[in-house]
Design an enzyme around this catalytic site. Structure first.
Site, PDB file in Angstrom:
ATOM      1  N   ARG A 112       0.870  -1.179   0.000  1.00 62.57           N
ATOM      2  CA  ARG A 112       0.000   0.000   0.000  1.00 62.57           C
ATOM      3  C   ARG A 112       0.908   1.230   0.000  1.00 62.57           C
ATOM      4  NH1 ARG A 112      -2.180   0.761   6.270  1.00 62.57           N
ATOM      5  NH2 ARG A 112      -0.204   0.322   7.254  1.00 62.57           N
ATOM      6  N   GLU A 151      -2.354   8.716   6.511  1.00 62.07           N
ATOM      7  CA  GLU A 151      -0.982   8.954   6.986  1.00 62.07           C
ATOM      8  C   GLU A 151      -0.027   9.371   5.862  1.00 62.07           C
ATOM      9  OE1 GLU A 151      -0.005   5.359   9.097  1.00 62.07           O
ATOM     10  OE2 GLU A 151      -1.036   6.034  10.905  1.00 62.07           O
ATOM     11  N   GLU A 310      -6.504   6.708  15.525  1.00 63.90           N
ATOM     12  CA  GLU A 310      -6.036   5.317  15.619  1.00 63.90           C
ATOM     13  C   GLU A 310      -5.117   5.165  16.822  1.00 63.90           C
ATOM     14  OE1 GLU A 310      -3.855   3.714  12.321  1.00 63.90           O
ATOM     15  OE2 GLU A 310      -5.115   4.679  10.831  1.00 63.90           O
ATOM     16  N   TRP A 318       4.004  -4.752  14.025  1.00 67.67           N
ATOM     17  CA  TRP A 318       5.037  -4.265  13.114  1.00 67.67           C
ATOM     18  C   TRP A 318       6.329  -3.890  13.823  1.00 67.67           C
ATOM     19  CZ3 TRP A 318       5.496   0.546  15.062  1.00 67.67           C
ATOM     20  CH2 TRP A 318       4.347   1.166  15.550  1.00 67.67           C
ATOM     21  N   LYS A 359      -2.865  -9.357  10.352  1.00 69.43           N
ATOM     22  CA  LYS A 359      -3.746 -10.285  11.068  1.00 69.43           C
ATOM     23  C   LYS A 359      -3.326 -10.507  12.513  1.00 69.43           C
ATOM     24  CE  LYS A 359      -1.592 -14.052   8.477  1.00 69.43           C
ATOM     25  NZ  LYS A 359      -1.042 -13.125   7.453  1.00 69.43           N
TER      26      LYS A 359
END
Ligand code: GAL
Length: 670
Positions: A112, A151, A310, A318, A359
Site C-alpha cells: 500500500r 498517513e 487510531e 510491526w 492479522k
C-alpha cells in the site's frame, strides 16, 4: 477546528474494514458496536479497488448498504478517500506512478502507499475517485467526517523519479525565484556544485559521498509541499461537493515515522486535526511518548480539541517484539489522549483481520471473540467515554511550552555533524520527560510563535533557527519570559548555512554568551559538572567552550575538554531570564536545571502528585475537569484544589482523590 458532523458524544470506534468479511458478519458488527457504545467508525480507507474495479466503472452498492446500516444503528461514518491504495489496473496503465527510491529502485504494486505524489496520472485518478465519493455521499445521513488518504508520508516520504525531478524544478523556481538564488541558498560554490541551468538540477539521488545538505533540506520541503498539494486538491473537491462536512487526514505526530510532514503547516489546512499513535514498546515508559504525541497534536490544532483516530487495543504487529497491553493499559492510553485534548478515542481496527499483513495486530473485536479481556475492556471504555461526554469541546490547560520545528528536525538528520551521538529527538524526549515528571503540561510551539502566554519556554536542540525566531525569543525574555536552551540550538539558518559570527548565531544575544568551539565526547566518555552548593552531575555526548558575555556560570565543567568553563549558564535580560545547557544531561539531571528555571518563571512545584501519576486539566463551557492517570502498581492519592464529582464512579471527591493502581479518575470540579 470543526467537530465531526452530528456527533454529540466523544468519538469511540475504529477503522472498520467490512470488505474483508461476508455481509452476515456486518450484522454482528453493528450489534457489537451498539453493545460497546461505538459512536463513529472510519470506512473505505483501502477500498479503491472495490469501488472502482475497472477504470471509470464504479461499484458503490456495498458502500451504500454499509453506510445505511451504520446510520440505522446510530454509528457515524468517517468516510475515507481511498487514495492511499490505487488499484492494480492503475499501476498497469501508469507504471510511472510507482515511487522511485534515491537509489533508483522503482517500488512495485502489492502493498500500500506506493505513490509518487508528483505523478499527473495519480493526481487525475485521485481527483476522480474523490469526486465520485463526494457526489454520491455528500448528503448521506451517516456522514460525519471525510478522512482523506491515510498517513501522508508513510510508507513513502519522498520519490526521486523523473516526474519528481521536473516538479522539483518548478517548485525551486517558485520558491527561490531564480537560479542564482538556488545557487546561493545551496552554497553550490562548495565542491564545485554550481548550476548553470535549472534543467541540470535533479533530486538528491544517491551520490558517491555526502550530498549537498541544503539541497536535501529543500527536497524534504518539496516532498512535504507536494503531498500537501494533493491533500488540498482532495479537500477542495470535498468542500465544494459536500459542504458542511469537515475534512481531516490522520497525522502521526511525535513518532519518528511521521517526521517527513510539517504538521505546523498541515494543522492549518485540515478542518479537524486527527492523529494516530502507537506505543513503541522498547522498555521505556510508553506513557511519556504518548503524552508528548498528544500534546504535540493539540498544539498543531492550535490548542483546540482534536481526535485520536487510531491507536491499538493491545499489541501491534510491526515492531520486532509486540507485547500485549497490560490490563487497564488501553483505558489509561485512551483517556490520557482525552485528557490532552482528544475528543474521543478510536482504534485500528474494529475487527481483527484473518488475512493480510495485519492479522496479528490487535483489534476491538479480537480473534479470541467477545469472551476476552480485550473485548470486556473495550465495552468498559465505551461506557467510560459516555460518562466523559461533558469534557467534549473543552481545552487542555498548559503550564509551559517546548519549541518544536520539523524543518530543524530534518536539518539535524543531515550528515557530517560534530558527533553522530547527538540526537535532536532524544533531546526533545529528555526535556519533555523532565517536564512531565514535574507534572507540568506542555504545549509545543513553533519558534516564531507568540510565546508571551507561557512563563517557561524550553528549546531542546533547535539547530536550525531563523534570525526572526532568534529575535522572537529575545523579546520573549526581555518581556519577562524564562527560556531554557539546549546546546546545538540556533546554529544555522533555513538553508543550513551557519549564522555569521560565533555560535549560536541566532541566540547569542538572548543567552549572553558565545561558543568558541564544540568538543563532543567519545562514545564511552562522561564529564562531571558542579553547581550550586557543591552539587555534582554527570553528562555525556557533548561539551563546548562557552564564553560568558553577560551570562553567569551556574554549573561548571569539573573535568573533560571544557574543564573550568561554564557548563550551564543564566542570563538576566530585561524582565526575564535565559538559561543555557551546554552538555547532554539526562531527564533526571535536567530536573535540577528545570526546577531552578521554574522558580525564575514563578511556577510553583506541583506537590501532592506522586511520581508516575499523570494529572492534566481540561477547561471550558461545561466546567473544569481534572484527569488523574495512575501508571504505577500502587494506589495513589492526588491533592485536589477544589472538591468535585468523579465522573467514572459517580463518587464525590474532596481533599484527596484516591486513584487505585493502574486506574484513571476524572473529577468534574465544582
Ligand atoms: C497505521 C495505519 C493503519 C494500520 C496501523 C497498524 O499506521 O494507518 O492502517 O496499519 O498503522 O498499527
Amino acid at each position: 477546528m470543526s467537530a465531526p458532523k452530528g456527533l454529540t458524544r466523544l468519538a469511540f470506534g475504529g477503522d472498520y474494514n467490512p470488505e474483508q468479511w461476508p455481509e452476515e458478519v456486518w450484522q454482528e458488527d453493528v450489534r457489537l458496536m451498539r453493545e460497546a457504545g461505538v459512536t463513529m467508525v472510519s470506512v473505505g480507507i483501502f477500498s479503491w479497488a472495490l469501488l472502482e474495479p475497472e477504470p471509470g466503472s464504479y461499484d458503490f452498492d456495498w458502500l451504500d448498504r454499509l453506510l445505511d446500516l451504520l446510520h440505522e444503528n446510530g454509528v457515524r461514518a468517517d468516510l475515507a478517500t481511498p487514495t492511499v491504495a490505487p488499484p492494480a489496473w492503475f499501476y498497469r496503465a501508469h507504471p510511472d506512478a510507482l515511487p522511485v527510491t534515491a537509489d533508483g529502485v522503482r517500488h512495485a504494486f502489492g502493498s500500500r502507499g506506493a505513490i509518487c505524489h508528483s505523478s499527473p496520472a495519480y493526481r487525475r485518478a485521485a481527483a476522480a475517485i474523490t469526486e465520485q465519493l463526494a457526489r454520491r455521499y455528500a448528503d448521506h445521513p451517516a456522514l460525519a467526517l471525510w478522512h482523506v488518504h491515510n498517513e501522508y508520508g508513510v510508507p513513502v516520504s519522498a520519490c526521486y523519479c523523473a516526474n519528481c525531478a521536473a516538479h522539483f524544478r518548478r517548485w525551486l523556481r517558485a520558491t527561490h525565484g531564480s537560479l542564482d538564488a538556488v545557487n546561493e541558498a545551496w552554497g553550490t560554490a562548495f565542491w564545485g556544485q554550481r548550476y548553470g541551468d535549472f534543467e541540470e538540477i535533479e533530486p538528491p539521488r544517491t551520490t558517491p559521498t555526502v550530498r549537498n545538505p541544503a539541497q536535501l533540506l529543500d527536497y524534504a520541503r518539496f516532498a512535504d509541499a507536494t503531498m500537501l498539494e494533493n491533500f488540498r486538491m482532495e479537500r477542495d473537491i470535498l468542500h465544494r461537493l459536500a459542504p458542511g462536512i469537515p475534512v481531516t487526514t490522520n497525522f502521526m505526530t511525535a513518532l519518528t515515522q511521521g517526521d517527513s510532514v510539517d504538521y505546523w503547516a498541515w494543522g492549518r489546512e485540515v478542518d479537524l486535526v486527527t492523529n494516530d499513535h502507537y506505543l513503541i514498546t522498547d522498555g521505556r515508559r510508553t506513557e511519556v511518548n504518548l503524552a508528548m504525541a498528544a500534546d504535540l497534536t493539540r498544539s498543531v490544532a492550535g490548542g483546540a480539541p482534536w481526535l485520536l483516530l487510531e491507536h491499538s487495543t493491545s499489541g501491534v504487529n510491526w515492531q520486532p517484539r509486540n507485547p500485549a497491553k497490560e490490563p487497564g493499559q488501553m483505558a489509561r492510553n485512551s483517556l490520557a489522549h482525552v485528557a490532552r485534548g482528544s475528543d474521543g478515542a478510536m482504534f485500528f481496527q474494529w475487527r481483527q483481520s484473518r488475512r493480510g499483513a495485519e492479522k496479528f495486530h490487535s483489534a476491538m473485536v479480537p480473534h479470541a471473540g467477545t469472551d476476552s479481556r480485550v473485548w470486556r475492556e473495550v465495552v468498559q471504555l465505551g461506557a467510560d467515554l459516555e460518562a466523559l461526554a461533558p469534557v467534549r469541546g473543552t481545552r487542555t490547560v498548559a503550564d509551559a511550552a517546548v519549541l518544536w520545528d520539523w524543518a530543524s528536525w530534518w536539518a539535524q538528520r543531515l550528515e557530517w555533524r560534530p558527533t553522530e551521538d547527538h540526537d535532536a529527538r532524544e533531546r526533545a524526549d529528555s526535556f519533555y520527560k523532565s517536564l512531565y515528571d514535574r507534572h507540568l503540561t506542555v504545549d509545543f510551539a513553533h519558534p516564531a510563535a507568540d510565546l508571551s502566554g507561557y512563563p517557561l519556554v524550553v528549546v531542546p536542540a533547535l539547530y536550525l533557527m531563523t534570525e526572526a525566531a532568534g529575535r522572537n525569543l529575545r523579546s520573549y525574555v526581555e518581556n519577562g519570559g524564562t527560556l531554557v536552551v539546549s546546546y546545538f540550538s540556533g546554529i544555522v539558518d533555513e538553508h543550513d548555512a551557519v549564522h555569521p559570527g560565533p555560535y549560536p548565531g541566532a541566540l547569542r544575544d538572548v543567552l549572553g554568551l558565545t561558543v568558541e568551539e564544540f568538543s563532543p565526547l567519545l562514545s564511552s566518555e562522561r564529564v562531571r559538572i558542579t553547581g550550586p552548593g557543591g552539587a555534582e552531575l554527570s553528562a555525556d555526548v557533548w561539551t563546548e567552550f562557552v564564553v560568558e558575555r553577560g551570562a553567569e556560570a551556574v554549573w561548571t565543567y569539573a573535568d573533560g575538554p571544557a574543564a573550568g568553563r561554564p557548563a550551564v549558564t543564566r542570563h538576566r535580560l530585561g524582565q526575564g531570564t535565559a538559561w543555557y545547557v551546554s552538555t547532554r544531561l539526562g531527564a533526571r539531571e535536567l530536573d535540577l536545571i528545570l526546577a531552578a528555571a521554574g522558580e525564575d518563571a514563578g511556577i510553583a512545584p506541583r506537590t501532592g502528585i506522586p511520581y508516575g501519576v499523570e494529572v492534566v486539566s481540561r477547561e471550558g463551557d461545561t466546567g473544569s475537569y481534572l484527569f488523574a492517570i495512575n501508571h504505577t502498581a500502587d494506589d495513589a492519592k492526588v491533592a485536589l484544589g477544589a472538591p468535585g464529582t468523579e465522573l467514572l464512579t459517580g463518587e464525590r471527591a474532596t481533599g484527596h482523590l484516591a486513584v487505585p493502581a493502574g486506574a484513571v479518575r476524572v473529577v468534574h470540579l465544582d
